[in-house]
Motif scaffolding. Sequence first.
Motif, PDB file in Angstrom:
ATOM      1  N   VAL A   1       0.855  -1.184  -0.003  1.00  0.00           N
ATOM      2  CA  VAL A   1      -0.038   0.120  -0.044  1.00  0.00           C
ATOM      3  C   VAL A   1       0.827   1.181  -0.053  1.00  0.00           C
ATOM      4  O   VAL A   1       0.725   2.310  -0.773  1.00  0.00           O
ATOM      5  N   VAL A   2       1.962   1.060   0.740  1.00  0.00           N
ATOM      6  CA  VAL A   2       3.075   2.577   0.793  1.00  0.00           C
ATOM      7  C   VAL A   2       3.603   2.586  -0.541  1.00  0.00           C
ATOM      8  O   VAL A   2       3.602   3.688  -0.999  1.00  0.00           O
ATOM      9  N   TYR A   3       3.955   1.605  -1.126  1.00  0.00           N
ATOM     10  CA  TYR A   3       4.739   1.471  -2.300  1.00  0.00           C
ATOM     11  C   TYR A   3       3.735   2.209  -3.408  1.00  0.00           C
ATOM     12  O   TYR A   3       4.164   2.950  -4.227  1.00  0.00           O
ATOM     13  N   HIS A   4       2.490   1.739  -3.430  1.00  0.00           N
ATOM     14  CA  HIS A   4       1.443   2.234  -4.280  1.00  0.00           C
ATOM     15  C   HIS A   4       1.100   3.782  -4.177  1.00  0.00           C
ATOM     16  O   HIS A   4       1.258   4.363  -5.311  1.00  0.00           O
ATOM     17  N   ALA A   5       1.147   3.956  -2.821  1.00  0.00           N
ATOM     18  CA  ALA A   5       0.816   5.514  -2.756  1.00  0.00           C
ATOM     19  C   ALA A   5       2.172   6.387  -3.084  1.00  0.00           C
ATOM     20  O   ALA A   5       1.919   7.810  -3.673  1.00  0.00           O
ATOM     21  N   LEU A   6       3.392   5.999  -2.836  1.00  0.00           N
ATOM     22  CA  LEU A   6       4.431   6.637  -3.529  1.00  0.00           C
ATOM     23  C   LEU A   6       4.635   6.711  -5.121  1.00  0.00           C
ATOM     24  O   LEU A   6       5.263   7.706  -5.580  1.00  0.00           O
ATOM     25  N   GLN A   7       3.863   5.998  -5.846  1.00  0.00           N
ATOM     26  CA  GLN A   7       3.783   6.302  -7.358  1.00  0.00           C
ATOM     27  C   GLN A   7       3.266   7.219  -7.443  1.00  0.00           C
ATOM     28  O   GLN A   7       3.472   8.064  -8.609  1.00  0.00           O
ATOM     29  N   ALA A   8       2.409   7.824  -6.729  1.00  0.00           N
ATOM     30  CA  ALA A   8       1.760   9.177  -6.926  1.00  0.00           C
ATOM     31  C   ALA A   8       2.506  10.528  -6.624  1.00  0.00           C
ATOM     32  O   ALA A   8       2.020  11.551  -7.043  1.00  0.00           O
ATOM     33  N   CYS A   9       3.794  10.348  -6.001  1.00  0.00           N
ATOM     34  CA  CYS A   9       4.373  11.328  -5.473  1.00  0.00           C
ATOM     35  C   CYS A   9       5.745  11.351  -6.511  1.00  0.00           C
ATOM     36  O   CYS A   9       6.785  11.616  -5.409  1.00  0.00           O
ATOM     37  N   LYS A  10       5.834  10.804  -7.538  1.00  0.00           N
ATOM     38  CA  LYS A  10       7.297  10.628  -8.167  1.00  0.00           C
ATOM     39  C   LYS A  10       7.966  12.105  -8.372  1.00  0.00           C
ATOM     40  O   LYS A  10       7.352  13.151  -8.902  1.00  0.00           O
ATOM     41  N   GLY A  11       9.400  12.113  -7.900  1.00  0.00           N
ATOM     42  CA  GLY A  11      10.280  13.335  -8.180  1.00  0.00           C
ATOM     43  C   GLY A  11       9.803  14.533  -7.102  1.00  0.00           C
ATOM     44  O   GLY A  11      10.338  15.568  -7.304  1.00  0.00           O
ATOM     45  N   GLN A  12       8.874  14.124  -6.337  1.00  0.00           N
ATOM     46  CA  GLN A  12       8.628  15.228  -5.407  1.00  0.00           C
ATOM     47  C   GLN A  12       9.585  15.364  -4.110  1.00  0.00           C
ATOM     48  O   GLN A  12      10.290  14.217  -4.135  1.00  0.00           O
ATOM     49  N   PRO A  13       9.413  16.494  -3.415  1.00  0.00           N
ATOM     50  CA  PRO A  13      10.672  16.428  -2.320  1.00  0.00           C
ATOM     51  C   PRO A  13      10.289  15.271  -1.027  1.00  0.00           C
ATOM     52  O   PRO A  13       9.168  15.065  -1.077  1.00  0.00           O
ATOM     53  N   LEU A  14      11.267  15.174  -0.538  1.00  0.00           N
ATOM     54  CA  LEU A  14      11.215  13.936   0.594  1.00  0.00           C
ATOM     55  C   LEU A  14      10.112  14.129   1.655  1.00  0.00           C
ATOM     56  O   LEU A  14       9.524  13.285   2.165  1.00  0.00           O
ATOM     57  N   ASP A  15       9.894  15.466   1.920  1.00  0.00           N
ATOM     58  CA  ASP A  15       8.925  15.823   3.041  1.00  0.00           C
ATOM     59  C   ASP A  15       7.595  15.598   2.438  1.00  0.00           C
ATOM     60  O   ASP A  15       6.609  15.113   3.383  1.00  0.00           O
ATOM     61  N   VAL A  16       7.264  15.498   1.186  1.00  0.00           N
ATOM     62  CA  VAL A  16       5.921  15.124   0.539  1.00  0.00           C
ATOM     63  C   VAL A  16       5.935  13.603   0.814  1.00  0.00           C
ATOM     64  O   VAL A  16       4.794  13.098   0.924  1.00  0.00           O
ATOM     65  N   VAL A  17       7.047  12.905   0.529  1.00  0.00           N
ATOM     66  CA  VAL A  17       6.966  11.480   0.618  1.00  0.00           C
ATOM     67  C   VAL A  17       6.694  10.930   2.147  1.00  0.00           C
ATOM     68  O   VAL A  17       5.885  10.180   2.257  1.00  0.00           O
ATOM     69  N   ALA A  18       7.344  11.866   3.067  1.00  0.00           N
ATOM     70  CA  ALA A  18       7.063  11.365   4.333  1.00  0.00           C
ATOM     71  C   ALA A  18       5.640  11.478   4.665  1.00  0.00           C
ATOM     72  O   ALA A  18       4.907  10.809   5.418  1.00  0.00           O
ATOM     73  N   GLU A  19       5.109  12.525   4.257  1.00  0.00           N
ATOM     74  CA  GLU A  19       3.844  12.831   4.359  1.00  0.00           C
ATOM     75  C   GLU A  19       2.514  11.798   3.920  1.00  0.00           C
ATOM     76  O   GLU A  19       1.805  11.204   4.376  1.00  0.00           O
ATOM     77  N   THR A  20       2.889  11.581   2.709  1.00  0.00           N
ATOM     78  CA  THR A  20       2.354  10.415   2.141  1.00  0.00           C
ATOM     79  C   THR A  20       2.324   9.001   2.833  1.00  0.00           C
ATOM     80  O   THR A  20       1.267   8.349   2.943  1.00  0.00           O
ATOM     81  N   ILE A  21       3.611   8.625   3.185  1.00  0.00           N
ATOM     82  CA  ILE A  21       3.535   7.553   4.194  1.00  0.00           C
ATOM     83  C   ILE A  21       2.906   7.535   5.340  1.00  0.00           C
ATOM     84  O   ILE A  21       2.167   6.607   5.592  1.00  0.00           O
ATOM     85  N   LYS A  22       3.010   8.835   5.876  1.00  0.00           N
ATOM     86  CA  LYS A  22       2.351   8.869   7.211  1.00  0.00           C
ATOM     87  C   LYS A  22       0.677   8.649   7.101  1.00  0.00           C
ATOM     88  O   LYS A  22       0.236   7.849   7.992  1.00  0.00           O
ATOM     89  N   LYS A  23       0.566   9.297   5.887  1.00  0.00           N
ATOM     90  CA  LYS A  23      -1.282   9.140   5.799  1.00  0.00           C
ATOM     91  C   LYS A  23      -1.560   7.681   5.477  1.00  0.00           C
ATOM     92  O   LYS A  23      -2.601   7.215   6.022  1.00  0.00           O
ATOM     93  N   THR A  24      -0.745   7.056   4.617  1.00  0.00           N
ATOM     94  CA  THR A  24      -0.991   5.637   4.435  1.00  0.00           C
ATOM     95  C   THR A  24      -0.794   4.901   5.698  1.00  0.00           C
ATOM     96  O   THR A  24      -1.795   3.883   5.718  1.00  0.00           O
ATOM     97  N   ALA A  25       0.016   4.987   6.534  1.00  0.00           N
ATOM     98  CA  ALA A  25       0.239   4.277   7.594  1.00  0.00           C
ATOM     99  C   ALA A  25      -0.706   4.436   8.442  1.00  0.00           C
ATOM    100  O   ALA A  25      -1.245   3.499   9.116  1.00  0.00           O
ATOM    101  N   PHE A  26      -1.571   5.594   8.628  1.00  0.00           N
ATOM    102  CA  PHE A  26      -2.572   5.877   9.388  1.00  0.00           C
ATOM    103  C   PHE A  26      -3.809   4.932   9.065  1.00  0.00           C
ATOM    104  O   PHE A  26      -4.506   4.430   9.864  1.00  0.00           O
ATOM    105  N   HIS A  27      -4.108   4.819   7.715  1.00  0.00           N
ATOM    106  CA  HIS A  27      -5.246   4.132   7.015  1.00  0.00           C
ATOM    107  C   HIS A  27      -4.988   2.511   7.563  1.00  0.00           C
ATOM    108  O   HIS A  27      -5.968   1.867   7.918  1.00  0.00           O
ATOM    109  N   ILE A  28      -3.531   2.031   7.209  1.00  0.00           N
ATOM    110  CA  ILE A  28      -3.226   0.659   7.397  1.00  0.00           C
ATOM    111  C   ILE A  28      -3.732   0.244   9.042  1.00  0.00           C
ATOM    112  O   ILE A  28      -4.124  -0.538   9.467  1.00  0.00           O
ATOM    113  N   THR A  29      -2.966   1.200   9.824  1.00  0.00           N
ATOM    114  CA  THR A  29      -3.022   1.043  11.105  1.00  0.00           C
ATOM    115  C   THR A  29      -4.580   0.914  11.934  1.00  0.00           C
ATOM    116  O   THR A  29      -4.997   0.242  12.792  1.00  0.00           O
TER     117      THR A  29
END
Lengths: 89, 453
Positions: free
Chosen positions: B224-252
């Motif tokens: 799920v995290v991998y898939h979410a990251l496909q949507a933020c290709k080339g974006q800064p790493l803080d965007v990556v961190a935010e995306t992972i955070k939100k995804t982890a929230f859903h999973i948890t």
Amino acid sequence: MKAIVTVVGMDRVGIIGEICTTLAALQINIVDISQTVMRDFFTMIMLVDTGYANKTLDEIAEALHQKELEMGLSIRIQREDIFQAMHRI
Amino acid sequence: MLLSHSDIMQTIDMIAQQHLDIRTITMGITLLDCADPNPRDCANKIYDKICRCAQNLVPTGRRIEKELGIPIVNKRISVTPMALVAGACQTEDFAPFAVAMDRAGKECGVDFIGGFSALVQKGMTSGDRRLIASIPEALATTDIVCSSVNVGSTKAGINMDAVKRMGEVIKQTAALTADRGGMGCAKLVVFCNAVEDNPFMAGAFHGVGEPETVINVGVSGPGVVYHALQACKGQPLDVVAETIKKTAFHITRMGQLVAQEASKRLNVPFGVVDLSLAPTPAVGDSVARILEAMGLETCGGHGTTAALALLNDAVKKGGVMASSSVGGLSGAFIPVSEDEGMIAAASSGVLTLDKLEAMTCVCSVGLDMIAVPGDTPAATLSAIIADEAAIGMVNSKTTAVRLIPAVGKQVGDMVEFGGLLGEAPVMPVHPQSAEAFVARGGRIPAPMQSLKN
């Protein structure tokens, strides 16, 4: 129990009719329906109430699975809670 | 309908396409009241109590799975460290207690049962010594029993006598289960700073500070995290961190829901949700591929530790708010054999033992499911354990070592375990000897907790 039925697959005539007939036979009441077709892909989401159903959840899932095989679509029934938990705080 | 079409389809996609599942519901059971001087009576009490407490675990798990439509991959049991339970028994051989655990676990239908364990960070009791001596036979004669030994902690330092002993125990276990690819070693983990409420195997045990019985849940979701990251290709790493955070929230949130349901139906208190991102050998369910999605050519190259640190932290930040009680190991796992991307990276030679060791400084849990050549000396295994325990001790975190000396195999060969345990390429270890260092024994003192540098 409130549950969500999702139906996904290639669009054709009579999908809604067949699903509704199956649910009616199981005494499952349809509370709400949302449906779209995107690039020939049919997606339907139904909010249903299984409170008066004449079968157990296992049997309902089995009946829908049979329908799934018969119609060549993906049909799922899941308690509404899983979606609420994931998307609502 | 209060829920939107896209929210519902997102959940369905996560489960159907992105391998979202609940990795495990683990029931912790105390066996302290099963102590008995007579070994046979003790084993009977262990069997009876596990069966009594966990008889409904698997059917309840299956029902929840069906109703919610989310796979619960494993149902497991963890018990009080067996060295404490069987310490009073007048016997040298503790393997029969593992057999009792095995029988009870199978009777209940669970996938694994953990707790053939000893906590020896500061020293060994007679019970600990006998348990450790029984580990090779216990793991060779059972199928689903998992064993763990805690050899160090930030407060106590590292018990180097135990570290030395565990190198030998791992070798013996590999030899006794050589016909099954050293499978026994896949069920044996050596910890520093072991946690008492971990639902994941092989390191789960039911700590003495825990209630009579408890339900802990471990989630999964690298896909799920991998898939979410496909949507933020080339974006800064803080965007990556935010995306992972939100995804982890859903999973948890899934884990929390399942944990509450299981706790209510089994009438057993809810313990924790473990936020660990646990991979599987299936394509599309890999932690290594997440790191690569951040822009690394291959997991194990330069930048891997930084990417993993970001991932690990973001998973925790997202997960903490999603659950009322978080615990266990809670971090990204990097087991080599259980992760398709890790297997590929290790097979290509890019991911080495040294890089894995560095990675364990910033994530959960440690050198996990790594196959090494079968002729690796016990002292080298002990030295690897000591290195890893030192990282845990100094950084106040849990670290673990689960090494599989692949008997008769050399670097580059593959060892197959099957199922969730996957397959591992045999990785090279440094040939230089640590014999004299390990032979010293004694203790590495507890580290300073100030003047951190």
